[in-house]
Motif scaffolding. Structure first.
Motif, PDB file in Angstrom:
ATOM      1  N   ASP A  71      -3.226  15.045   9.147  1.00 59.08           N
ATOM      2  CA  ASP A  71      -2.168  14.108   9.218  1.00 59.08           C
ATOM      3  C   ASP A  71      -1.724  13.798  10.650  1.00 59.08           C
ATOM      4  OD1 ASP A  71      -2.196  14.227   6.324  1.00 59.08           O
ATOM      5  OD2 ASP A  71      -1.024  15.892   6.238  1.00 59.08           O
ATOM      6  N   VAL A  72      -1.529  12.665  11.070  1.00 64.10           N
ATOM      7  CA  VAL A  72      -1.036  12.039  12.305  1.00 64.10           C
ATOM      8  C   VAL A  72       0.299  11.345  12.181  1.00 64.10           C
ATOM      9  CG1 VAL A  72      -3.416  12.367  13.308  1.00 64.10           C
ATOM     10  CG2 VAL A  72      -2.747  10.297  12.419  1.00 64.10           C
ATOM     11  N   ASP A  73       0.885  11.022  13.080  1.00 61.49           N
ATOM     12  CA  ASP A  73       2.060  10.144  12.937  1.00 61.49           C
ATOM     13  C   ASP A  73       1.709   8.680  13.503  1.00 61.49           C
ATOM     14  OD1 ASP A  73       3.987  12.002  12.221  1.00 61.49           O
ATOM     15  OD2 ASP A  73       4.108  12.553  14.361  1.00 61.49           O
ATOM     16  N   ASP A  74       0.596   8.529  14.242  1.00 59.37           N
ATOM     17  CA  ASP A  74       0.146   7.150  14.752  1.00 59.37           C
ATOM     18  C   ASP A  74      -1.319   7.065  14.596  1.00 59.37           C
ATOM     19  OD1 ASP A  74      -0.674   5.280  16.700  1.00 59.37           O
ATOM     20  OD2 ASP A  74       1.411   5.415  17.314  1.00 59.37           O
ATOM     21  N   LEU A  75      -2.007   6.347  13.788  1.00 62.35           N
ATOM     22  CA  LEU A  75      -3.368   6.250  13.619  1.00 62.35           C
ATOM     23  C   LEU A  75      -4.095   5.773  15.011  1.00 62.35           C
ATOM     24  CD1 LEU A  75      -4.133   4.813  10.205  1.00 62.35           C
ATOM     25  CD2 LEU A  75      -4.828   7.051  11.113  1.00 62.35           C
ATOM     26  N   ASN A 112     -19.954  15.532  12.929  1.00 66.61           N
ATOM     27  CA  ASN A 112     -19.081  16.132  11.787  1.00 66.61           C
ATOM     28  C   ASN A 112     -17.837  15.390  11.393  1.00 66.61           C
ATOM     29  OD1 ASN A 112     -20.451  18.727  11.509  1.00 66.61           O
ATOM     30  ND2 ASN A 112     -19.412  19.382  13.489  1.00 66.61           N
ATOM     31  N   GLU A 113     -17.841  14.854  10.361  1.00 64.59           N
ATOM     32  CA  GLU A 113     -16.782  13.733   9.764  1.00 64.59           C
ATOM     33  C   GLU A 113     -15.420  14.525   9.355  1.00 64.59           C
ATOM     34  OE1 GLU A 113     -19.669  13.845   7.713  1.00 64.59           O
ATOM     35  OE2 GLU A 113     -20.931  12.304   7.836  1.00 64.59           O
ATOM     36  N   PHE A 114     -14.383  13.466   9.595  1.00 63.85           N
ATOM     37  CA  PHE A 114     -13.147  14.058   9.332  1.00 63.85           C
ATOM     38  C   PHE A 114     -12.320  12.790   9.264  1.00 63.85           C
ATOM     39  CE2 PHE A 114     -13.390  14.292  13.993  1.00 63.85           C
ATOM     40  CZ  PHE A 114     -12.202  13.646  14.477  1.00 63.85           C
ATOM     41  N   ASP A 115     -11.188  12.730   8.554  1.00 66.74           N
ATOM     42  CA  ASP A 115     -10.180  11.755   8.562  1.00 66.74           C
ATOM     43  C   ASP A 115      -8.812  11.987   9.044  1.00 66.74           C
ATOM     44  OD1 ASP A 115     -12.172  10.444   6.737  1.00 66.74           O
ATOM     45  OD2 ASP A 115     -11.025  10.625   5.022  1.00 66.74           O
ATOM     46  N   LEU A 116      -8.438  10.774   9.910  1.00 68.84           N
ATOM     47  CA  LEU A 116      -7.047  10.815  10.566  1.00 68.84           C
ATOM     48  C   LEU A 116      -6.360   9.958   9.458  1.00 68.84           C
ATOM     49  CD1 LEU A 116      -7.688   9.858  14.053  1.00 68.84           C
ATOM     50  CD2 LEU A 116      -7.214  11.912  13.138  1.00 68.84           C
ATOM     51  N   ASP A 117      -5.288  10.904   8.909  1.00 67.62           N
ATOM     52  CA  ASP A 117      -4.443  10.019   7.572  1.00 67.62           C
ATOM     53  C   ASP A 117      -3.013   9.964   8.098  1.00 67.62           C
ATOM     54  OD1 ASP A 117      -6.683  10.526   6.274  1.00 67.62           O
ATOM     55  OD2 ASP A 117      -6.057  12.780   5.516  1.00 67.62           O
ATOM     56  N   VAL A 118      -2.511   8.954   7.564  1.00 66.09           N
ATOM     57  CA  VAL A 118      -1.028   8.647   7.943  1.00 66.09           C
ATOM     58  C   VAL A 118      -0.386   7.901   6.631  1.00 66.09           C
ATOM     59  CG1 VAL A 118      -1.287   6.426   8.980  1.00 66.09           C
ATOM     60  CG2 VAL A 118       0.526   7.608   9.513  1.00 66.09           C
ATOM     61  N   LEU A 119       0.848   8.181   6.272  1.00 68.13           N
ATOM     62  CA  LEU A 119       1.640   7.416   5.195  1.00 68.13           C
ATOM     63  C   LEU A 119       1.348   5.852   5.733  1.00 68.13           C
ATOM     64  CD1 LEU A 119       4.558   9.707   4.198  1.00 68.13           C
ATOM     65  CD2 LEU A 119       2.636   9.201   2.935  1.00 68.13           C
ATOM     66  N   ALA A 120       1.110   5.208   4.897  1.00 68.94           N
ATOM     67  CA  ALA A 120       1.042   3.640   5.038  1.00 68.94           C
ATOM     68  C   ALA A 120       2.335   3.136   5.097  1.00 68.94           C
ATOM     69  CB  ALA A 120       0.042   2.961   4.084  1.00 68.94           C
ATOM     70  N   ASP A 121       2.815   2.048   5.690  1.00 66.92           N
ATOM     71  CA  ASP A 121       3.945   1.291   5.871  1.00 66.92           C
ATOM     72  C   ASP A 121       3.891   0.414   4.660  1.00 66.92           C
ATOM     73  OD1 ASP A 121       6.077  -0.135   6.230  1.00 66.92           O
ATOM     74  OD2 ASP A 121       5.451  -1.114   8.076  1.00 66.92           O
ATOM     75  N   THR A 122       4.645   0.855   3.548  1.00 70.11           N
ATOM     76  CA  THR A 122       5.013  -0.086   2.378  1.00 70.11           C
ATOM     77  C   THR A 122       5.653  -1.277   2.670  1.00 70.11           C
ATOM     78  OG1 THR A 122       6.757   1.364   1.405  1.00 70.11           O
ATOM     79  CG2 THR A 122       4.474   2.147   1.142  1.00 70.11           C
ATOM     80  N   GLY A 123       6.297  -1.423   3.610  1.00 69.28           N
ATOM     81  CA  GLY A 123       7.210  -2.729   3.933  1.00 69.28           C
ATOM     82  C   GLY A 123       8.541  -2.568   3.051  1.00 69.28           C
ATOM     83  N   ASP A 124       8.720  -1.283   2.501  1.00 69.94           N
ATOM     84  CA  ASP A 124      10.240  -0.889   1.908  1.00 69.94           C
ATOM     85  C   ASP A 124      11.485  -0.844   2.958  1.00 69.94           C
ATOM     86  OD1 ASP A 124       9.150  -1.383  -0.628  1.00 69.94           O
ATOM     87  OD2 ASP A 124       8.757   0.675  -0.655  1.00 69.94           O
TER      88      ASP A 124
END
Length: 124
Positions: A71-75, A112-124
């Motif tokens: 989990d990151v703040d900025d992709l 070795n694979e890994f994902d960088l994740d962030v909550l998407a901007d839903t526009g709300d």
């Protein structure tokens, strides 16, 4: 018999070369090097996870069956940091989204694979 996760160990051809990327991503320092450099043991992360790196003779040949989702703040900033540390964006230009989450598929220098994740901007 219940068990607790003690370590998560990543196989690599060169533990000392791979550890800096993961230590930077997890914000930990290398604790010790064992077995003449065959094993690098960083300090535990703030949430208690300890990731180790062990030397193996074979290179990675197939997709991981287990991966980190970090989990990151900025992709964009996290992607740039991974690339500066020797990792790579597996699908340059592709950011996946699903139900409020966005992520990028990355790999370390050994593939070795890994994902960088962030909550998407839903526009709300």
């Amino acid at each position: 018999m219940p068990a607790a996760v003690g370590w998560l160990v990543i196989d690599t051809a060169d533990p000392a070369a791979l550890a800096p990327l993961w230590c930077a991503l997890l914000d930990v320092a290398v604790g010790e090097t064992l077995g003449g450099g065959d094993y690098v043991a960083p300090k535990p992360s703030a949430d208690g996870l300890t990731v180790g790196f062990q030397r193996v003779p074979e290179s990675k040949t197939v997709k991981n069956r287990l991966q980190f989702d970090l989990d990151v703040d900025d992709l964009d900033a996290a992607t740039a940091e991974v690339e500066a540390l020797g990792g790579r964006w597996l699908e340059p230009g592709t950011t996946r989204e699903l139900e409020g989450f966005a992520w990028r598929c990355m790999a370390d220098r050994d593939g070795n694979e890994f994902d960088l994740d962030v909550l998407a901007d839903t526009g709300d």
